[in-house]
Structure formats: structure tokens, C-alpha cells
Design an enzyme around this catalytic site. Structure first.
Site, PDB file in Angstrom:
ATOM      1  N   SER A 710       2.006  -3.263  -0.618  1.00  0.00           N
ATOM      2  CA  SER A 710       3.607  -3.020  -0.069  1.00  0.00           C
ATOM      3  C   SER A 710       4.150  -4.351  -0.047  1.00  0.00           C
ATOM      4  O   SER A 710       5.119  -4.544   0.547  1.00  0.00           O
ATOM      5  CB  SER A 710       3.538  -2.357   1.151  1.00  0.00           C
ATOM      6  OG  SER A 710       3.064  -1.129   1.351  1.00  0.00           O
ATOM      7  N   SER A 882       6.376   1.957   0.820  1.00  0.00           N
ATOM      8  CA  SER A 882       5.507   2.628   0.181  1.00  0.00           C
ATOM      9  C   SER A 882       4.135   2.997   0.716  1.00  0.00           C
ATOM     10  O   SER A 882       4.127   4.251   1.233  1.00  0.00           O
ATOM     11  CB  SER A 882       4.863   2.158  -1.196  1.00  0.00           C
ATOM     12  OG  SER A 882       3.957   2.918  -1.673  1.00  0.00           O
ATOM     13  N   GLU A 883       3.300   2.303   1.349  1.00  0.00           N
ATOM     14  CA  GLU A 883       2.028   2.555   1.737  1.00  0.00           C
ATOM     15  C   GLU A 883       1.970   3.229   3.163  1.00  0.00           C
ATOM     16  O   GLU A 883       1.217   4.163   3.390  1.00  0.00           O
ATOM     17  CB  GLU A 883       1.280   1.674   1.539  1.00  0.00           C
ATOM     18  CG  GLU A 883       0.697   1.091   0.070  1.00  0.00           C
ATOM     19  CD  GLU A 883      -0.083   0.128  -0.290  1.00  0.00           C
ATOM     20  OE1 GLU A 883      -1.186   0.305  -0.386  1.00  0.00           O
ATOM     21  OE2 GLU A 883       0.466  -1.043  -0.065  1.00  0.00           O
ATOM     22  N   ALA A 884       2.780   3.141   3.880  1.00  0.00           N
ATOM     23  CA  ALA A 884       2.900   3.569   5.207  1.00  0.00           C
ATOM     24  C   ALA A 884       3.120   5.147   5.086  1.00  0.00           C
ATOM     25  O   ALA A 884       2.592   5.867   5.887  1.00  0.00           O
ATOM     26  CB  ALA A 884       4.135   2.910   6.146  1.00  0.00           C
TER      27      ALA A 884
END
Length: 972
Positions: A710, A882-884
């Protein structure tokens, strides 16, 4: 081969084609005549990317044999629906509704939607969803909601109820674009089918290009190689060469992919992965030879003739088997458990055993063991690479790389070509989600190009790609958590084992994630935890969005729900009690970077209360309804070693050129780069039409780092601010106006400015390998998920009917890009919870068999609520994204299943038969027990005591320099 001349009406024009009726598919013929909007992803008719309209019916052309197509049939492809200068409303809507991400599935969806509107120009949202379900169109990026939005918007124009301008985003007159849904620069080429992805580039390579197929024996997961026989393959028609590891060595290569295992507790001493297997097969997807021929079919036929004689070795297909005391080593140089990372907090820092006393003396405690699956990425486009020597004799890879300079480091000297003569160029990429951080497919193509000293195109079928590429590490975890009589968490213990498969690269870093994100973002006073990572004989573990944290939340968010129930407290209220408040510390003994948790829960409360009330009202014995929650989040950047370099240049036409390697895998590297550049140059009044992006070619672009962790918006944004300030200072005249290019040249002023941002503005401290104490990244993102599910008690099938996500990513750079990552991440989380798996190599050969969610598997009602929480140290107030969004949503679904019907799923995925079995146990008055506590290699406290007695020297953030490494070797 018997050929046939046929006539078809294609996109309104009569065209003659020559084909092989017994072999060719409709997609073969269409692509051969240049209609490369027809994408072939799965090759088995389960993804819909190849959809065309054949005599008014949508068909999947990849499995439609040309012999089954009547001559003079009418065929419509995307090229016949709209062009860049004459767009159809669907194409405009796709661009403006955030429906374009990687774009690989876009042609198939637009063609399918076009057929729908021909039949019904006033569909409901559910009718659109039913249509895409029927046509088997899969999107792995968007989560589907935006696609339905686009169809509904376009339908209004088709019906005459709206104009094109009404569904088109207009750039603000004040040029305040940051945060707005500015359309992606690459969107137009994607919605018109003109963007050339990997196999499109292969079709359009020069005629001299040879074709490469892999010899992937698939005869064992673990075996000694006694003999590789290529003699029959070499005699096949069209074959130029069949190469093995011996050819790589003969050309001066090492046949060894470079690795950097940099954790102080890593026991790996030798690189674990060969390009082509020499002495041993380590997993089912290993490659032993490459067949190089004049055509793809000839190469594939030859590859099938390669014979391998083996001596079978014990095969360990999961972590639990690999760590048994009598298991042999997968790799001779290291025990199967090759890295450990403890985390100790509170009383555990003095002695880990002290945590047991706190747990035992607390008012309430719960324990459980949990398994998270080997999740496949299931991007619709798989491995495809072109390799050639360019005009400067650089070995050039046209490919899908999530970290171009990292790919160069991974290739290293394995091919006998100096690093400075390696060049990586990204094609348009049909998504990745992490698997293309690994350069395995690049070195295969490179080995072939070196062997024939000429251009080659590597082709893998989707099944070959599925077995070859890495997957998310499965996890086995044991945990216990306790709270006092008021519900405040007192202590936790956990032990998490990650199955890293056949190869170790990255395992030393992923192991840090469980000891950072288990019980995030709660305040837990006392912690005794351990992360372990082991080699097995399954496919290797690699990056996947939210890398390493879903395994942590699988344990902790389940235990939080279980502890709330034990304490008699509502799961929402229990979380409210235990989220960290200002100044309270994370499990690594440092304050949280931000404290948005109360604000996020206040935003979620009305959704939760409504969901609980509606679930109660709708609950029936046949259809049980439930609500589940899960906190989540993820780090931003790679930490203290991270850097990003970009270049801004004033061009002769007064355009601003932006050079970077913000690799776009669908997440929006193009629009992200544009947004930060616009914002950085805002004092000069630069508009988007004056910015030209030059991206993702290592020959001309500096190293901006990986598209991972991220990090890209945060790091590239900072670097762009620095470069923009330098450029504007150079251009600024004494009167405050700005020089033109001609004026700069006339005055001898430099027009090109490079800037590097180092991740040092916010102090970071690597995780201590002895204690887990540390603060390794400068920023974070936060999510709070709510899932509403319905469980069919007759079948056990779970349907997610609504999903709510409250999130904090700092200031948003482009709302459509962030929303796209949210919707997509949530769809992956739902698939992870319910269906996605790559454990059975004989079964999980394509996206459908591996459990990819189709549109009716994902709810149309996904509600995203951002928190306005600008970061003081982020570029323009932004953090990352994005990744959360894929960190913990799966546990919200699993918790909702339990809330609905009392069946807790301890081992993912929650397939219908598993839920049904649980319902049957409950119906008989039984109790669903967690798995027996997993044996992860040793007792948790014995291992923690051993670590305490044998500390390693902690080298901090200087370890890269100490080991002679560089930041581009860092796996995020």
C-alpha cells in the site's frame, strides 16, 4: 492439417477467414484476424473475457469450436460496438463509473452488456446481475458493483433519458481534482479493446519470434530427478530447441533465482529456487524443460514429449506434516521451519510464562485453533511473457511485473546476463494481486531468449499458470484470549504457523505480519505470541493483497467474538470497549500511528443496529440471518529501507513528462501518478492535458519501488512533491510567473529534475527479532467491516446479502480508484471466506474450480464510508489504500455465519457441506468443537523460552547495508 475457407459477417462487414475446423476455436479465428479485444483468460469457458455476440447470442468464444459455427453467421466483438472517436454509451459509462480497473475483462463485459441492452434497454439492477451470471462474466478487480452502475447509466442514454454528457465526469474549472473521480488515462484504450495485454503483444510480435512452452511434469510433489529425456521432444515438428538447466549453465547462468533472506532468525543459507529443476522436484508446478518452436501449438506438443524419470520422496502438502519430528528436510540447508518471530508485551517481556497466569486469573477466557486456506489470486490473465534483445543488446522482458527493479534483482545473474543489461517493460496487465512480485515466469522466457539468441513469447495455459504461480500462505494457528469482568481484554497468547510451500523467498518477511496485526487495532496489555514459517511441498507462498495479515485476523477476530459471547457482551460493544484510545499501544509496544477507531465505530453503529434488527425480523428456520463484525488494517510502505524515485521534465511542447515505475496491475498506477502530479504542480496551474505519463520501462524510468505494501501513493506522492518543487523553482521568474521550455533553454536552466524520497521522515524501528517490539512503518490504514449473511439450512449455502466497510486511508487521491480497491478487496474476502482454495492440485485447475465468486456470489449492496482523517506526514494528507480492504472481511463473514446459525467455522473455506455438517451436529444436540490444538513444531512457551535463551544480534534498519543488499531486493 485440413483447412477451410469461411465467410462471416464480423462487426457489420463480410469477411473471409481461413481456419482449421477441427482445431480452431472462434476466439482463435477472431484474434488471428486482429480482433484482440477478444481476450482469452481461462481458456475453458468459465471467465467470460472472450465473450462475443454470435447471431444475437452471447457466447464464450474460447470454447466455441469453429466447426460448430455456421458460415455467414453474424459476429459482434467490442471493435464493432464503439471506437475511440465514436464511443457507445456503455464504453463511456464504464470509464466514468469506475468500472475499468485492470481492464482485461472489460471487453467481455461490455459485449455482454450490449447484448442485454439490445434485448432489454430498461433492466433492473438484479436483471443486470442475472444476465452477467448467465453469461459467466467474471471480474476479479471491481467487486461487480461498478459494472452494474455502468450498465444502468448507459441504459438511460440508450433510452434517451440522459445525454452522454450527463454520465461523463467533467474536470473542475478550478482544477481542484484531488479526491475527485478523474477518469484513468488508460481507460479509453481498455474500453475500446485497443489495450494490448500479454498475449495480444505475442500476436503482434515480429514474424521471427519463436514460441515457448513449459514442460511441467506434474508427476510428483517431491522427488529426486534421475533423468530428463528431451530426445523425443526435439524431433517434434517445428521445434528449434528444447532446453534444460544444462543449457542455462552452458550460457553462463547460475540457474538459480536470487534470494534475500534478511531476517536475523532465518536459517536459510542457500537460494531455494532453480529456474529449471536439475536434481529435485519440490512441488507439483515445477518446470524441468522449455520447448521452443515456430508456433505455440508446436511448442506445447513438444513440451508434452519431455520425459522425466524420478525417485519418489516423502511429500508434505501442509505445514502440520512438514513439522513433525520425523519429517525429512524439504531443502537440505535448512530445517523445514526456517524462520521464527516472537512478540512479547507487558509481563511477557520479563518472562513469557507470566502471560499464562494473567490468562488463568482473568474473569473470562476462550481458546481455539484456526486454519486459513491457500488462497489463489485467480487473476483472469495468467503468465505470459515476451523476451528479446533490444537495440542496445539489453535482454528485455515485456511482462507483468509488480516490481520491475525487484524483478531485475530476482533475475540477478541467473541467466548469465549482467543486471545492467536487463530491461523490464510492463505490458497492459490483467491484474495480479501479488503473484507477479515473483519473477519466475520472466526467467523462463529469458532462458529461452538467451538459448536461441532471439525473440521469444512464453505461453502458459491457465492450468499451467495455476500450478506455477505462488499463492497466499495457508496458516494454522492456536490462540487464547481473556478479559476481566467488565469485558476489557487482559492478555492474549497465539502461535501461528505459515505454510510457505516449496520456496523460502519472502518467508522471512511475511512472518512479521502476524506479530503486528493479530488483535489490531485493540489495546492488549499482555501478549505472548509467535510466528513460524515452514517449507512444504505445495506451491510456494507469495504476496497477495494484505500480505500476511488475513492469517492474523482469522485467529484474532474470531477470538474477539468468542470472548464477547463468553463475557455476555454484544460483539459491537465488546469491540468498543477494547479498541485502542489515544496513547495506548499496539502489541509491538508502540502507540498506534493514528486513532480513528472511535470515529469509525460511531459511523458503523447505525448500520450495525439496523442490520441486527433486520436480521432478527427476517430470520426463519429455513433461512437463518446473521451479522458479523471484524476490525482490520494494514501497514503503508516497506519501512525504513523504502524509497521512491521519479523524474519530472519540461518538454519542448511545454508538456510535463512524468517518469516512474508505478506499476499498474489494475489498482490505478496511471491515475495515481496523474493525481499526485496534478496536486504537486497545482501552484503552477497545470491541467491534466499537460501531463504525459512515461511509466514502467526500466530503460527510461527510475526505480519508484514496488506496487505493493500500500506504498505507491504515499512514496510516489512524496517524491513527486520534491521533484515538482525543484521544477517549479527553476521555472519561476522573479515576477512569480513561469518560464516556458524555450526560455529555460535560452537561459541555460535545467529542464529535467529527479527526486528520491526515503522513508525516513517519520521515524521507524524494525521489529526486534527477539521480542517483537518495534514500529516498522510510517503509516497505516484502518477498516471496520460488517457482513450480513443468509444461511440456507437445507443446503448449508451462505449468501452475503449486504456488506458495510468504514475505512480510513487518510485523504483520498481519487475516489473511484480507492472505491475500486475496496469493492475488489471485499469481493476477494467473501470468496476467501466461502469458496476460494488451491489445495487439491488435480481439482483446482481454473478459476471456477478454485472457487472464484461470480456476480451473484457478491452482494450488490456494498456500502463504503470513508473517514476524513488527513495525515500530517502523508503527501497531500494521504496514507495508502488497497490492502486493508482485504485484511479481515473474511472473518466478518465467518462471524456472521456463527451469529446466524450457531456454526463456527474454524477451518476455511466455509463451504456449504461444512456449514450443513455443523447444522446437523447442532440439530442432534451436539456441540461444534474447534480442531484439536495444532502441533506447530514445539510448545509455544518452550519455543519462546528457547528464543529468550538464544537471542540473535538485532541489526535494525541497517541490516541491508550490513548484508550488502539494496532496497530493491526488499520483499514487501
Amino acid at each position: 492439417m485440413k483447412l477451410r475457407k469461411m465467410w462471416f459477417n464480423i462487426n457489420g462487414a463480410d469477411r473471409m477467414v481461413v481456419c482449421c475446423p477441427e482445431k480452431d476455436t472462434l476466439s482463435d479465428v477472431l484474434r488471428r484476424i486482429g480482433l484482440t479485444s477478444v481476450k482469452v483468460g481461462c481458456g475453458t469457458g468459465v471467465c467470460g473475457s472472450c465473450a462475443v455476440i454470435l447471431d444475437k447470442k452471447v457466447v464464450r468464444s474460447c470454447n466455441k469450436k469453429i466447426k460448430a459455427v455456421e458460415e455467414y453467421s453474424k459476429i459482434i466483438t467490442l471493435e464493432g460496438i464503439g471506437t475511440p472517436s465514436n464511443l457507445h454509451p456503455l464504453q463511456v459509462a464504464w470509464m466514468n463509473c469506475g468500472a475499468v480497473q485492470c481492464g482485461f475483462c472489460t471487453p467481455g463485459f461490455i459485449v455482454s452488456a450490449y447484448a442485454l441492452l439490445l434485448e432489454n434497454n430498461n433492466p433492473t439492477r438484479e436483471e443486470v446481475r442475472d444476465w452477467f451470471q448467465k453469461t459467466r462474466n467474471v471480474c476479479r478487480c471491481t467487486g461487480y458493483k461498478q459494472l452494474v452502475d455502468a450498465v444502468m447509466a448507459a441504459a438511460k442514454v440508450v433510452r434517451g433519458e440522459a445525454k452522454i454528457e450527463d454520465i461523463t465526469f467533467q474536470l473542475p474549472e478550478d482544477n481542484e481534482c484531488y479526491g475527485k473521480p478523474v477518469v484513468r488515462p488508460t481507460a479509453l484504450s481498455k474500453v475500446t479493446g485497443l489495450a494490448d495485454y500479454g498475449e495480444d503483444m505475442a500476436v503482434k510480435m515480429p514474424g521471427e519470434t519463436l514460441h515457448v512452452a513449459v514442460a511441467q511434469p506434474r508427476i510428483a510433489h517431491h522427488a529426486n530427478i534421475l533423468k530428463i529425456d528431451t530426445s523425443e521432444a526435439e524431433k517434434m515438428p517445428g521445434v528449434v530447441k528444447v532446453i534444460t538447466y544444462k543449457d542455462i549453465l552452458a550460457n553462463g547462468g547460475t540457474n538459480q533465482m536470487a534470494e534475500a533472506n534478511l531476517h536475523e532468525r532465518s536459517t536459510v543459507t542457500l537460494p531455494s529456487r532453480k529456474i529449471l529443476c536439475d536434481e529435485r522436484i519440490f512441488r507439483y508446478g515445477d518446470v524441468v524443460a522449455l520447448a521452443i518452436a515456430n508456433t505455440p501449438d508446436q511448442a506445447r506438443a513438444a513440451a508434452a514429449k519431455v520425459k522425466v524419470e524420478i525417485e519418489q520422496l516423502p511429500e508434505y502438502l501442509n505445514y502440520l506434516d512438514a513439522v513433525l519430528p520425523d519429517s525429512i528436510r524439504v531443502h537440505d540447508d535448512t530445517p523445514n521451519i526456517f524462520c521464527l518471530q516472537p512478540v512479547l508485551k507487558g509481563v511477557a517481556l520479563e518472562n513469557a510464562d507470566n502471560v499464562i497466569k494473567v490468562l488463568d486469573e482473568s474473569a473470562h477466557s476462550v481458546e481455539g485453533s484456526f486454519y486459513s486456506a491457500r488462497e489463489p489470486h485467480l487473476s483472469i490473465e495468467g503468465c505470459t511473457v515476451q523476451a528479446y534483445f533490444d537495440e542496445e543488446d539489453c535482454l528485455t522482458f515485456q511482462c507483468k511485473s509488480q516490481g520491475q527493479y525487484t524483478s531485475i534483482s530476482r533475475i540477478g545473474n541467473s541467466l548469465g546476463i549482467p543486471r545492467k543489461k536487463l530491461r523490464i517493460v510492463n505490458n497492459f496487465n490483467g491484474a495480479s494481486f501479488g503473484w507477479s512480485t515473483n519473477a519466475g515466469d520472466l526467467v523462463l522466457a529469458g532462458a529461452a531468449a538467451v538459448a536461441v539468441n532471439g525473440p521469444v513469447a512464453l505461453h502458459m495455459s491457465y492450468e499451467e499458470h495455476q500450478h506455477y504461480s505462488g499463492k497466499r500462505c495457508p496458516s494454522y494457528s492456536n490462540g487464547r484470549a481473556a478479559c476481566d469482568e467488565n469485558g476489557k481484554i487482559t492478555a492474549v497468547e497465539f502461535d501461528i504457523g505459515l505454510d510457505h510451500g516449496a520456496y523460502s523467498w519472502g518467508g522471512d518477511h511475511v512472518i512479521e505480519k502476524p506479530v503486528r496485526f493479530t488483535f489490531f487495532p485493540y489495546h492488549v496489555p499482555h501478549v505472548a505470541g509467535l510466528g513460524r514459517v515452514a517449507n512444504t511441498n505445495h506451491t510456494f507462498g507469495t504476496a497477495y493483497r494484505s500480505y500476511g495479515s488475513p492469517q492474523a485476523y482469522t485467529l484474532s477476530e474470531a477470538l474477539v467474538d468468542m470472548l464477547a459471547e463468553k463475557a455476555g457482551i454484544d460483539p459491537f460493544d465488546f469491540r468498543w470497549l477494547n479498541i485502542a484510545r489515544l496513547g495506548e499501544t499496539n502489541i509491538n509496544s508502540f502507540p498506534f500511528k493514528d486513532y480513528p477507531m472511535e470515529d469509525m465505530m460511531n459511523k458503523m453503529r447505525p448500520f450495525y443496529e439496523k442490520a441486527v434488527a433486520e436480521a432478527k425480523a427476517a430470520d426463519t428456520p429455513e433461512k437463518r440471518r446473521g451479522v458479523g463484525l471484524a476490525w482490520g488494517g494494514f501497514n503503508v510502505t516497506e519501512g525504513g529501507t523504502d524509497q521512491a524515485t521519479i523524474i519530472l521534465e519540461l518538454a519542448p511542447d511545454n508538456m510535463i513528462l512524468k517518469y516512474d515505475t508505478w506499476q499498474d496491475l489494475g489498482q490505478g498506477g496511471d491515475i495515481g501518478s496523474l493525481m499526485v502530479t496534478l496536486e504537486a504542480l497545482k501552484p503552477m496551474g497545470v491541467t491534466s492535458d499537460r501531463i504525459r505519463l512515461i511509466q514502467n520501462d526500466t530503460k527510461v524510468c527510475p526505480d519508484s519501488g514496488m506496487s505493493a505494501a500500500s506504498r505507491s501513493h504515499y512514496m510516489n506522492g512524496h517524491a513527486t512533491k520534491i521533484a515538482a518543487e525543484r521544477l517549479m523553482n527553476a521555472m519561476r521568474k522573479p515576477d512569480g510567473t513561469y518560464r516556458t521550455y524555450e526560455e529555460m533553454v535560452a537561459e541555460g536552466i535545467e529542464t529535467k529534475y529527479e527526486a528520491q524520497y526515503l522513508c525516513t521522515a517519520t521515524p521507524v524501528i524494525r521489529i526486534d527479532p527477539n521480542t517483537g517490539v518495534g514500529d516498522p512503518t510510517p503509516a497505516y490504514t484502518y477498516v471496520l467491516n460488517l457482513a450480513e449473511v443468509e444461511v440456507d439450512t437445507a443446503t448449508g449455502k451462505t449468501r452475503v446479502i449486504r456488506f458495510v466497510c468504514i475505512y480510513d486511508v487518510g485523504k483520498i487521491g481519487n475516489i473511484d480508484a480507492v472505491s475500486g480497491q475496496a469493492y475488489g478487496g471485499i469481493s476477494h474476502s467473501i470468496g476467501f471466506a466461502l469458496s476460494e482454495d488451491y489445495s487439491d492440485v488435480k481439482k483446482h485447475t481454473n478459476i471456477a474450480a478454485s472457487g472464484v465468486p461470480y456476480i451473484k456470489d457478491i452482494p450488490d449492496e456494498i456500502i463504503l464510508i470513508p473517514c476524513d482523517n488527513p495525515r500530517s506526514d502523508g503527501p497531500f494528507g494521504s496514507s495508502g489504500a488497497s490492502e486493508a480492504f482485504q485484511s479481515s472481511g473474511h472473518v466478518a463473514v465467518l462471524n456472521a455465519i456463527y451469529n446466524a446459525c450457531g456454526v463456527r467455522i474454524y477451518e476455511m473455506p466455509a463451504r456449504p457441506e461444512k456449514v450443513k455438517a455443523g447444522l446437523e451436529i447442532l440439530a442432534k444436540g451436539g456441540k461444534i468443537e474447534p480442531p484439536q490444538k495444532y502441533f506447530l513444531g514445539s510448545d509455544l512457551y518452550e519455543e519462546l523460552e528457547n528464543i529468550k535463551a538464544n537471542p540473535v544480534v538485532f541489526r535494525g534498519d541497517d541490516m541491508f547495508t550490513a548484508l550488502g543488499g539494496s532496497t530493491d531486493e526488499r520483499f514487501y
